[in-house]
Design a protein around this motif. Structure first.
Motif, PDB file in Angstrom:
ATOM      1  N   PHE A 161       0.875  -1.184   0.000  1.00 52.03           N
ATOM      2  CA  PHE A 161       0.000   0.000   0.000  1.00 52.03           C
ATOM      3  C   PHE A 161       0.906   1.226   0.000  1.00 52.03           C
ATOM      4  O   PHE A 161       1.223   1.788   1.033  1.00 52.03           O
ATOM      5  N   LEU A 162       1.298   1.662  -1.186  1.00 48.98           N
ATOM      6  CA  LEU A 162       2.332   2.683  -1.318  1.00 48.98           C
ATOM      7  C   LEU A 162       1.757   4.082  -1.492  1.00 48.98           C
ATOM      8  O   LEU A 162       2.335   5.057  -1.030  1.00 48.98           O
ATOM      9  N   LEU A 163       0.621   4.172  -2.217  1.00 45.67           N
ATOM     10  CA  LEU A 163       0.061   5.478  -2.572  1.00 45.67           C
ATOM     11  C   LEU A 163      -1.429   5.489  -2.272  1.00 45.67           C
ATOM     12  O   LEU A 163      -2.065   4.427  -2.230  1.00 45.67           O
ATOM     13  N   PHE A 164      -1.982   6.686  -2.092  1.00 48.49           N
ATOM     14  CA  PHE A 164      -3.416   6.806  -1.809  1.00 48.49           C
ATOM     15  C   PHE A 164      -3.948   8.064  -2.483  1.00 48.49           C
ATOM     16  O   PHE A 164      -3.357   9.144  -2.380  1.00 48.49           O
ATOM     17  N   SER A 165      -5.071   7.909  -3.186  1.00 49.28           N
ATOM     18  CA  SER A 165      -5.672   9.000  -3.958  1.00 49.28           C
ATOM     19  C   SER A 165      -7.090   9.272  -3.484  1.00 49.28           C
ATOM     20  O   SER A 165      -7.816   8.347  -3.099  1.00 49.28           O
ATOM     21  N   LEU A 166      -7.504  10.534  -3.564  1.00 52.65           N
ATOM     22  CA  LEU A 166      -8.845  10.921  -3.107  1.00 52.65           C
ATOM     23  C   LEU A 166      -9.936  10.657  -4.136  1.00 52.65           C
ATOM     24  O   LEU A 166     -11.113  10.817  -3.824  1.00 52.65           O
ATOM     25  N   GLY A 167      -9.581  10.250  -5.354  1.00 59.24           N
ATOM     26  CA  GLY A 167     -10.615   9.959  -6.334  1.00 59.24           C
ATOM     27  C   GLY A 167     -10.132  10.231  -7.738  1.00 59.24           C
ATOM     28  O   GLY A 167      -8.962  10.553  -7.978  1.00 59.24           O
ATOM     29  N   ASN A 168     -11.041  10.130  -8.686  1.00 56.35           N
ATOM     30  CA  ASN A 168     -10.714  10.293 -10.097  1.00 56.35           C
ATOM     31  C   ASN A 168     -11.329  11.576 -10.654  1.00 56.35           C
ATOM     32  O   ASN A 168     -12.529  11.813 -10.504  1.00 56.35           O
ATOM     33  N   GLU A 169     -10.480  12.396 -11.280  1.00 60.05           N
ATOM     34  CA  GLU A 169     -10.912  13.586 -12.004  1.00 60.05           C
ATOM     35  C   GLU A 169     -11.929  14.400 -11.198  1.00 60.05           C
ATOM     36  O   GLU A 169     -13.041  14.699 -11.656  1.00 60.05           O
ATOM     37  N   LEU A 170     -11.505  14.763  -9.989  1.00 61.49           N
ATOM     38  CA  LEU A 170     -12.372  15.511  -9.082  1.00 61.49           C
ATOM     39  C   LEU A 170     -12.381  16.992  -9.448  1.00 61.49           C
ATOM     40  O   LEU A 170     -11.437  17.526 -10.027  1.00 61.49           O
ATOM     41  N   TRP A 171     -13.471  17.629  -9.094  1.00 60.76           N
ATOM     42  CA  TRP A 171     -13.613  19.080  -9.208  1.00 60.76           C
ATOM     43  C   TRP A 171     -14.071  19.608  -7.863  1.00 60.76           C
ATOM     44  O   TRP A 171     -14.419  18.854  -6.971  1.00 60.76           O
ATOM     45  N   GLY A 172     -14.062  20.927  -7.731  1.00 58.43           N
ATOM     46  CA  GLY A 172     -14.570  21.528  -6.514  1.00 58.43           C
ATOM     47  C   GLY A 172     -13.603  22.519  -5.902  1.00 58.43           C
ATOM     48  O   GLY A 172     -12.997  23.336  -6.592  1.00 58.43           O
ATOM     49  N   ASN A 173     -13.426  22.421  -4.579  1.00 54.20           N
ATOM     50  CA  ASN A 173     -12.650  23.385  -3.815  1.00 54.20           C
ATOM     51  C   ASN A 173     -11.296  22.781  -3.443  1.00 54.20           C
ATOM     52  O   ASN A 173     -11.223  21.868  -2.620  1.00 54.20           O
ATOM     53  N   PRO A 174     -10.188  23.269  -4.022  1.00 56.33           N
ATOM     54  CA  PRO A 174      -8.873  22.703  -3.706  1.00 56.33           C
ATOM     55  C   PRO A 174      -8.535  22.760  -2.223  1.00 56.33           C
ATOM     56  O   PRO A 174      -7.867  21.850  -1.703  1.00 56.33           O
ATOM     57  N   LYS A 175      -8.994  23.787  -1.538  1.00 53.59           N
ATOM     58  CA  LYS A 175      -8.682  23.914  -0.121  1.00 53.59           C
ATOM     59  C   LYS A 175      -9.289  22.763   0.682  1.00 53.59           C
ATOM     60  O   LYS A 175      -8.651  22.230   1.597  1.00 53.59           O
ATOM     61  N   VAL A 176     -10.512  22.372   0.334  1.00 50.86           N
ATOM     62  CA  VAL A 176     -11.155  21.262   1.036  1.00 50.86           C
ATOM     63  C   VAL A 176     -10.390  19.954   0.787  1.00 50.86           C
ATOM     64  O   VAL A 176     -10.147  19.167   1.700  1.00 50.86           O
ATOM     65  N   LEU A 177     -10.005  19.730  -0.474  1.00 57.24           N
ATOM     66  CA  LEU A 177      -9.220  18.541  -0.787  1.00 57.24           C
ATOM     67  C   LEU A 177      -7.910  18.530  -0.011  1.00 57.24           C
ATOM     68  O   LEU A 177      -7.487  17.487   0.506  1.00 57.24           O
TER      69      LEU A 177
END
Length: 954
Positions: free
Chosen positions: A402-418
């Motif tokens: 388990f080397l990497l972790f991503s919040l999702g695919n091709e997300l949009w919205g508020n960069p600060k929240v991410l």
């Protein structure tokens, strides 16, 4: 753990498609059927067979959505008061649990185990267990965890279904963080103590042994004081001076079995619990450009994975199946899996630990994340997704793979929240590299403070670092629009030498979003120069024609009605006899495109990794057959694993050169580049480059001095040239490069043509004679009409074809699949993709006797086919000499070069405007066609009516 009770087997069962079971108290033994668990309703063929035939993805005949109820009696035979009884459902959908009609609770995770404490509900250790599984009304859509394009939205319970019985104390979770460089092991233990025990003194013992061995080389215990309820215990163990551990990586996936035990005595007796987990020792670091694993540079050679398993409709739950998958991928040079909006089960992490595969699970989401008060804010959804991430980290975080972790695919919205979500995850678990998501914000990307790396496809509209794009995301990539060559690099696109002017981009723009479109707000910003490693997202996507022989392989829960429908349409178009030829020819072109794409990635020093889409076919989203392996991870017969590894592995030896097409007497000049990410040294070896005529065997050779080769992201080792020999006819040369005495090699085919001035001069002189026995050469319909009426032979260039009968030509094969992106382009009012898939060439046909070609498209065709108008020959029985392969959605009969009897004459149709092309390959094709048209062999078998010709060209 005192005991474990396996609950697999036959369960009581009933379906509740109307979702009335809650109010009708189905949990009170309202069951009318039985089902075997683990499994799904589709596997058990519950719910009645659907006759609907899906065309955009595989058909699930026994698809069911709603509530499904499962029940059985459970008993803990050696039950004692004070025992803790825990129910584990390893993988399911939304679950609700009752004991003897009393509600216990519900769980919602797509990705992790559903755990229920039944201690307070089981009377004397026995009772009736009812479980309701819902695969509807999710808080978040689930990405590829629930999509019919991949896993299907199945209903059921998979993997381990058990009761675990504990006495007095239970180790709920163990967090293990290894530090290879410092030789330390940090342990965090979550222990639950029976409420009846106020407190007791115990010891926390940790021991390590190398997996496969039985002797502990480290064992240490520390005293702890436990109280009733939850207890958090942390301790760091220093391993220096012990038998120090070996590091874990793809080459040496050394695992250690760690045994964690808590034991102690009270007036009530002795209490103990133990957990065994496998760990690997690894350190993760980065600099501005690269990943480092245990201090060694790492290049991610990744593939996308949506967990497509057509026989079951879900990902396997056993280690052996995943080992087979990962070992197959490693055989094709892959060391990294990015799971698109999904997370694999425990078995996948175990298998990856053992074979040395780097995994990147991803939150099951493809959408918009915003702050409270902003449009599209959904508090329930965002809280669910954030908790899903914590649960993934907790359940699988100990695995070294388990080397990497991503919040999702091709997300949009508020960069600060991410960024805040990333920061919260990193605050509790720094064992992984984190990223905001894959290709977030598309045309207006950004790098967040908490990003450990960046994953995307561009840094501005023009700064592209992928070889292909959909038309709706234009501009397209270099593999699609540039003449084939092997010099291209993304370095100046990723980190430009000079700062470029940025377009404003302020305002609302429409983008491709999932399988549809979305309007988003794009704000202008200064040019983005990344200072973290960059990984290219979903590269490739070069489509091959369906191989209809695969239909018979679908013997499980999913039926390839889409492939059957495509084949039926091809039959109706009268071209089913061409299916296998189209498959082979389009596939060979796709392989060439992948080679160019991948070598560009390896030649780009600024790129820290890539993720192919995909090594295997994708059965959904319109049916995207983009793999060199089929959906079952089997070779499709387009390229061997050995040949694929020549341009996709840890050691890629490459030539950089400007063109594949040459005239005799020209110099073929090259540079030798070597991307060597293997830590093993290669000593006292030399690079050998040869150029060999594939017909005559004539061979030329260049070689370097002997040298040592060490691990380097990219090195240039030699320049060289070969002079193209004089040749009477066009030739093919194989240029081969190798490190002598090793398996490291690569090869390219280049095309050489004689100078054709004298040959073409002969043709011109003949034309001036205008003898009645010679073919007429024209691109004018009226001249064609007169010539065939007189019974003449005609070489006709069909550049004036009417648009209704024309299809614009392109060299590259289709991106992803035509149905999906044609509809997206249409909805965005943007140009549709061309949608063709290369050429099928009757290479032995006498019309091509003076040319040089394979049965599939190769680089000498680029100047000939690009932007030319191919002829739509629907409704005819014409079998072109050179077919243009249309996609399975349209099934046009397309001709680049074809022949027919027309009126009293014979016509050789050539759609490209060879009369006005100066490129050497085009000239030689012109000469070859004329020689054929002037010969006695030119006797077309098929006929076209003059009226049809007039409609097309008049």
């Amino acid at each position: 753990m005192k005991s474990k009770i396996d609950l697999s087997g036959m369960w009581e069962f009933c379906l509740d498609g109307d979702k009335k079971g809650m109010e009708q108290e189905f949990y009170n033994r309202h069951f009318s059927d039985t089902i075997a668990l683990p499994g799904t309703t589709s596997e058990a063929k519950k719910g009645g067979r659907r006759e609907k035939r899906e065309i955009g993805y595989l058909t699930e005949p026994y698809h069911f959505e709603g509530y499904a109820w499962y029940g059985r009696e459970v008993e803990v035979k050696d039950y004692q008061p004070g025992d803790q009884v825990i129910l584990k459902l390893e993988r399911t959908r939304k679950s609700y649990v009752w004991i003897d009609g009393v509600f216990v609770g519900s769980r919602e995770s797509f990705c992790t185990s559903h755990i229920y404490d039944l201690t307070a509900y089981l009377m004397q250790g026995r009772g009736h267990l009812s479980v309701m599984i819902s695969n509807v009304d999710y808080k978040a859509p689930g990405g590829h965890m629930t999509s019919p394009d991949t896993q299907t939205n199945w209903n059921g319970i998979l993997g381990e279904i058990s009761l675990r019985v504990y006495r007095g104390v239970r180790l709920k979770d163990v967090f293990a963080e290894s530090c290879w460089k410092k030789r330390q092991l940090k342990i965090a233990v979550n222990a639950a103590v029976d409420d009846k025990i106020s407190q007791f003194y115990a010891k926390l013992a940790v021991s390590l042994c190398k997996k496969g061995e039985s002797v502990d080389w480290f064992c240490e215990s520390v005293p702890v004081q436990l109280t009733a309820g939850a207890n958090e215990i942390t301790h760091t163990f220093d391993l220096k001076g012990q038998n120090e551990p070996e590091g874990w990586n793809e080459y040496t996936p050394v695992l250690y079995e760690m045994r964690v035990e808590i034991s102690g005595e009270t007036s009530g007796g002795t209490y103990a619990d133990e957990k065994k987990i496998c760990i690997g020792f690894r350190d993760l670091t980065t600099d501005e450009r690269s990943f480092y694993l245990n201090g060694q540079p790492l290049l991610l050679r990744g593939k996308h994975d949506g967990m497509i398993f057509p026989l079951t409709g879900y990902a396997p739950m056993d280690v052996q199946s995943w080992e087979k998958v990962f070992l197959t991928a490693k055989d094709y040079g892959i060391n990294h899996y990015r799971f698109h909006t999904c997370c694999p089960p425990e078995a996948a992490f175990v298998a990856a630990d053992e074979v040395g595969m780097y995994l990147e699970p991803e939150l099951p989401f493809w959408g918009t994340i915003v702050a409270e008060g902003e449009p599209e804010y959904d508090k329930t959804r965002q809280e669910f997704l954030k908790q899903e991430g914590y649960d993934i980290l907790r359940e699988y975080g100990n695995h070294p793979s388990f080397l990497l972790f991503s919040l999702g695919n091709e997300l949009w919205g508020n960069p600060k929240v991410l960024d805040e979500i990333l920061g919260d995850y990193k605050a509790v678990d720094r064992r992984h590299w984190y990223v905001q998501g894959s290709n977030n914000f598309q045309f207006v990307p950004t790098v967040l403070v908490n990003d450990d790396f960046f994953c995307g496809v561009r840094f501005s509209k023009e700064r592209l670092f992928r070889g292909s794009y959909a038309m709706c995301d234009a501009p397209q990539g270099h593999v699609q629009v540039k003449r084939p060559e092997m010099e291209y690099s993304y370095d100046d696109k990723i980190r430009p030498a000079q700062k470029a002017e940025m377009e404003s981009g302020v305002g609302e723009i429409e983008i491709q979003f999932g399988t549809g479109t979305k309007k988003v707000k794009a704000e202008g910003k200064e040019e983005l120069i990344p200072h973290i490693p960059v990984v290219s997202h979903e590269i490739g996507q070069y489509e091959t024609y369906p191989d209809y022989r695969e239909i018979e392989k679908y013997t499980g829960v999913l039926v390839p009605e889409n492939l059957k429908i495509f084949k039926e349409r091809l039959e109706q178009a009268g071209m089913v006899h061409m299916a296998q030829k189209f498959f082979q020819a389009s596939g060979k072109l796709a392989v060439q495109c992948y080679k160019r794409e991948l070598e560009t990635a390896f030649k780009s020093r600024e790129l820290a990794g890539f993720q192919i889409l995909d090594l295997q076919d994708f059965t959904g989203q319109g049916t995207a057959l983009v793999g060199i392996l089929n959906a079952f991870m089997e070779n499709k017969g387009l390229i061997t694993a050995d040949d694929w590894r020549s341009f996709c592995s840890d050691c890629v030896l490459m030539l950089s050169f400007p063109s594949f097409v040459y005239e005799e007497g020209m110099e073929f000049s090259y540079r030798v580049l070597f991307s060597n990410m293997n830590p093993a040294e290669l000593k006292d070896a030399r690079i050998v480059v040869t150029m060999q005529n594939k017909v005559t065997g004539e061979r030329m050779r260049n070689e370097t001095e002997r040298m040592h080769f060490t691990q380097t992201r990219l090195s240039e080792y030699a320049d060289g040239t070969f002079r193209i020999p004089e040749c009477g006819v066009p030739q093919v040369y194989e240029v081969h490069v190798e490190i002598e005495g090793s398996s490291i090699e690569n090869s390219y085919e280049i095309y050489a043509f004689p100078k054709c001035h004298s040959k073409l001069g002969d043709v011109v002189n003949i034309l001036r004679q205008k003898a009645d026995t010679l073919p007429v050469i024209t691109d004018r319909y009226e001249e064609l009409k007169r010539a065939v009426a007189e019974g003449r032979k005609v070489l006709f260039f069909g550049t004036g074809i009417r648009d209704a009968y024309a299809m614009i030509g392109t060299y590259c094969t289709d991106f992803w699949c035509y149905p999906m992106f044609a509809s997206i382009s249409e909805s965005m009012n943007r140009p549709k993709p061309v949608g063709t898939m290369g050429l099928y060439i009757r290479s032995e046909h006498p019309a091509l006797a003076e040319f040089v070609t394979e049965e599939y498209e190769t680089p000498q065709w680029w100047d000939i086919v690009t932007e030319e108008k191919n002829a739509i020959l629907d409704g005819t029985d014409i079998e072109p000499i050179v077919w243009v392969i249309d996609n399975f959605a349209r099934n046009h009969r397309l001709g680049l070069i074809y022949e027919a009897k027309v009126d009293n004459g014979s016509v050789l149709f050539c759609q490209p405007d060879l009369l006005h092309k100066d490129e050497i390959a085009a000239k030689w094709l012109f000469y070859s066609l004329y020689q054929y048209a002037a010969s006695e062999r030119f006797v077309p078998e098929q006929t076209m009516e003059p009226g049809q010709i007039e409609k097309m060209y008049g």
